[in-house]
Design an enzyme around this catalytic site. Structure first.
Site, PDB file in Angstrom:
ATOM      1  N   SER A  95      -9.775  -0.865   7.434  1.00 13.68           N
ATOM      2  CA  SER A  95      -9.293  -0.670   6.061  1.00 13.68           C
ATOM      3  C   SER A  95      -8.550  -1.844   5.457  1.00 13.68           C
ATOM      4  CB  SER A  95      -8.406   0.585   5.998  1.00 13.68           C
ATOM      5  OG  SER A  95      -9.186   1.741   6.168  1.00 13.68           O
ATOM      6  N   SER A 133      -9.574   1.802   3.306  1.00 11.58           N
ATOM      7  CA  SER A 133      -8.771   2.600   2.401  1.00 11.58           C
ATOM      8  C   SER A 133      -7.742   1.787   1.599  1.00 11.58           C
ATOM      9  CB  SER A 133      -8.008   3.657   3.207  1.00 11.58           C
ATOM     10  OG  SER A 133      -7.142   3.037   4.150  1.00 11.58           O
ATOM     11  N   LYS A 174       0.838  -1.203   0.000  1.00 17.04           N
ATOM     12  CA  LYS A 174       0.000   0.000   0.000  1.00 17.04           C
ATOM     13  C   LYS A 174       0.868   1.247   0.000  1.00 17.04           C
ATOM     14  CE  LYS A 174      -3.784   2.065   2.744  1.00 17.04           C
ATOM     15  NZ  LYS A 174      -4.635   1.891   3.943  1.00 17.04           N
TER      16      LYS A 174
END
Length: 501
Positions: free
Chosen positions: A177, A153, A78
């Protein structure tokens, strides 16, 4: 053998048997990224040259007789996790062009384990979001339906693994998330105990809530990733100095006598009937495997949403104060220093601005005790609820999200509706335990549904084993999204202006 269809642990084992090479697997992933990510938009940066160099080195090491837990396995990270020499934006224009001179602890652990880093995946800006629509760069799409969100997210990581553009990935989980995108994309996603994985080198959102977590297609994949990235880091004052067990070896699949608590507060008005039915069927499956299922109560979890949206924005307000145009990313020159800071911070997106303003207000003189201080007290009550329940049960079973993946743009004008997507995940982050999402079925539109299993502090092995038992009985992970269409067709569906007929 189609190496792109292998799970992370299946590829690792094939590499060990000499049935394929890391270069071949890495090139296959890069080819799929070129073919399909123009439509999915799961990556912000693809490190193709670096990845192939790492893969070639992994093959050389293996030929020399070396072996490490993930030697030659291609994974993604990420874009809120720092990578030396590779742009790390946190999905924000205010960090555009920022190239860290160091790796985050978890990235160093991946590299030490022999993993190949394919690139950086899309994220809601500073991890503030539930759909990955708040990224300043692109909106990632769900591989199961290109008109729907992948969750957030960590939606880029989830979409990449679900679409076969990485064998595994790291995300972060501040309010759900990792688990919520895992549910939306039909993956296993784990939020470890706070402090189980170091936050050093992870761009901060809410420091008392942030935690790195792995994605995989199977429970074994996630166990393998957790095993190499967990551990004590003296550079992170919140890092737990506790032994890291062999999570893969702990996957027995035997849940006989396991005490499973089902919280009545997690089956409430607003949950989609198909989601509730699938989750209850999954709990019945655990009972059929020998688990003892009982109803429990977590009464203060109903305050989880307002408590989270006071504590998280308050911590974000403090953490994001460092972005002043002097030390990181772009600097928008103004008439004076104050004007420079003001114009530079205008690069923040609307959701970040909303949360910073809310957090600053909650911390301001005259309101600190009324809002932030009171939220901390209720957080203690939520934590106490979990502690009491874990005195009588081993695992808590509940839905991961009240719905399946919603349509892109459906909730962008209604922040409260967006926040409610995490209503079943964020109470855990306010406590001290761990949790995961494992696929437990599909709705009538073919969209994945996730079962959430929650454990007490440092009980990752227990919830992984419970999920493994369920996965073996109901192998939903074997159903894959249809991403084998021509890349041009996918891009056209996604509305890519460069798509050709």
């Amino acid at each position: 053998m189609d190496i792109t269809a292998l799970t992370l642990t299946e590829l690792r084992d094939a590499l060990r048997r000499g049935e394929t090479t890391s270069v071949a697997a890495t090139q296959a992933m890069l080819d799929r990224i070129v073919a399909y990510d123009n439509a999915l938009l799961s990556y912000l940066t693809v490190t193709d040259e670096m990845a192939l160099e790492q893969a070639a080195e992994a093959d050389r090491r293996r030929a020399a007789g070396e072996d490490t837990p993930l030697l030659g396995v291609p994974v993604a990270v990420k874009d809120i996790i720092c990578t030396a020499g590779v742009q790390t934006t946190a999905g924000s224009r205010i960090l555009e062009g920022f190239i860290p001179p160091y790796n985050a602890f978890v990235v160093d652990r991946l590299i030490a384990a022999g993993a190949v880093i394919l690139g950086k995946t899309n994220t809601d800006e500073f991890a503030m979001g539930s759909s990955t629509e708040n990224s300043a760069y692109v909106t990632t799409r769900n591989p199961w339906d290109l008109e729907r969100v992948p969750g957030g997210s960590s939606g880029g990581s989830a979409a990449a693994v679900a679409a076969g553009l990485a064998y595994g990935a790291l995300g972060t989980d501040t309010g759900g998330s990792v688990r919520q995108p895992a549910s939306f994309c039909g993956l296993v996603g784990l939020r470890p105990t706070y402090g189980r994985m170091s936050r050093w080198g992870v761009i901060a959102f809410a420091s008392s809530l942030d935690q790195v977590g792995p994605f995989g297609r199977t429970v074994a994949d996630v166990a393998a990733l957790l095993g190499v990235t967990a551990g004590h880091d003296p550079r992170d004052s919140t890092s737990l100095d506790a032994p890291v067990p062999d999570y893969e070896a702990a996957l027995t699949g035997d849940v006989r006598g396991l005490r499973v608590g089902v919280p009545r507060e997690y089956f409430v008005e607003g949950i989609e009937p198909e989601v509730e039915a699938a989750v209850r069927a999954a709990i019945e499956q655990l009972a059929a495997l020998g688990a003892d299922v009982v109803e429990v109560s977590l009464p203060h979890t109903r305050y989880g949403l307002p408590v989270y949206y006071l504590i998280a924005p308050a911590e974000a307000s403090a953490n994001l104060a460092r972005y002043d145009g002097t030390r990181f990313g772009p600097r928008v020159a103004g008439a004076d220093m104050i004007d420079t800071v003001r114009q530079t911070r205008a690069l923040f997106g609307p959701e970040v601005k909303r949360r910073v303003m809310l957090g600053t207000y909650a911390l301001s003189a005259g309101y600190y005790d009324e809002y932030y201080g009171r939220a901390l007290k209720v957080r203690s009550l939520i934590r106490d609820d979990f502690r009491r329940v874990f005195e009588t049960v081993d695992v808590i079973a509940a839905p991961t999200s009240p719905t399946t993946a919603f349509r892109i743009g459906e909730r962008t004008d209604d922040p409260l509706s967006m926040y409610l997507a995490d209503i079943f995940t964020l109470p855990l982050n306010l406590s001290a335990g761990c949790g995961l999402s494992v696929p437990c079925g599909f709705d009538s539109r073919g969209l994945p549904i996730g079962l959430q299993l929650i454990g007490d502090t440092l009980q990752e092995a227990r919830i992984l084993d419970a999920a493994y038992a369920y996965e073996r009985a109901r192998p939903w992970h074997k159903r894959l999204p249809v991403v084998a269409a021509e890349a041009g067709d996918l891009a056209a569906e996604a509305g890519d202006p460069e798509a050709t007929d």
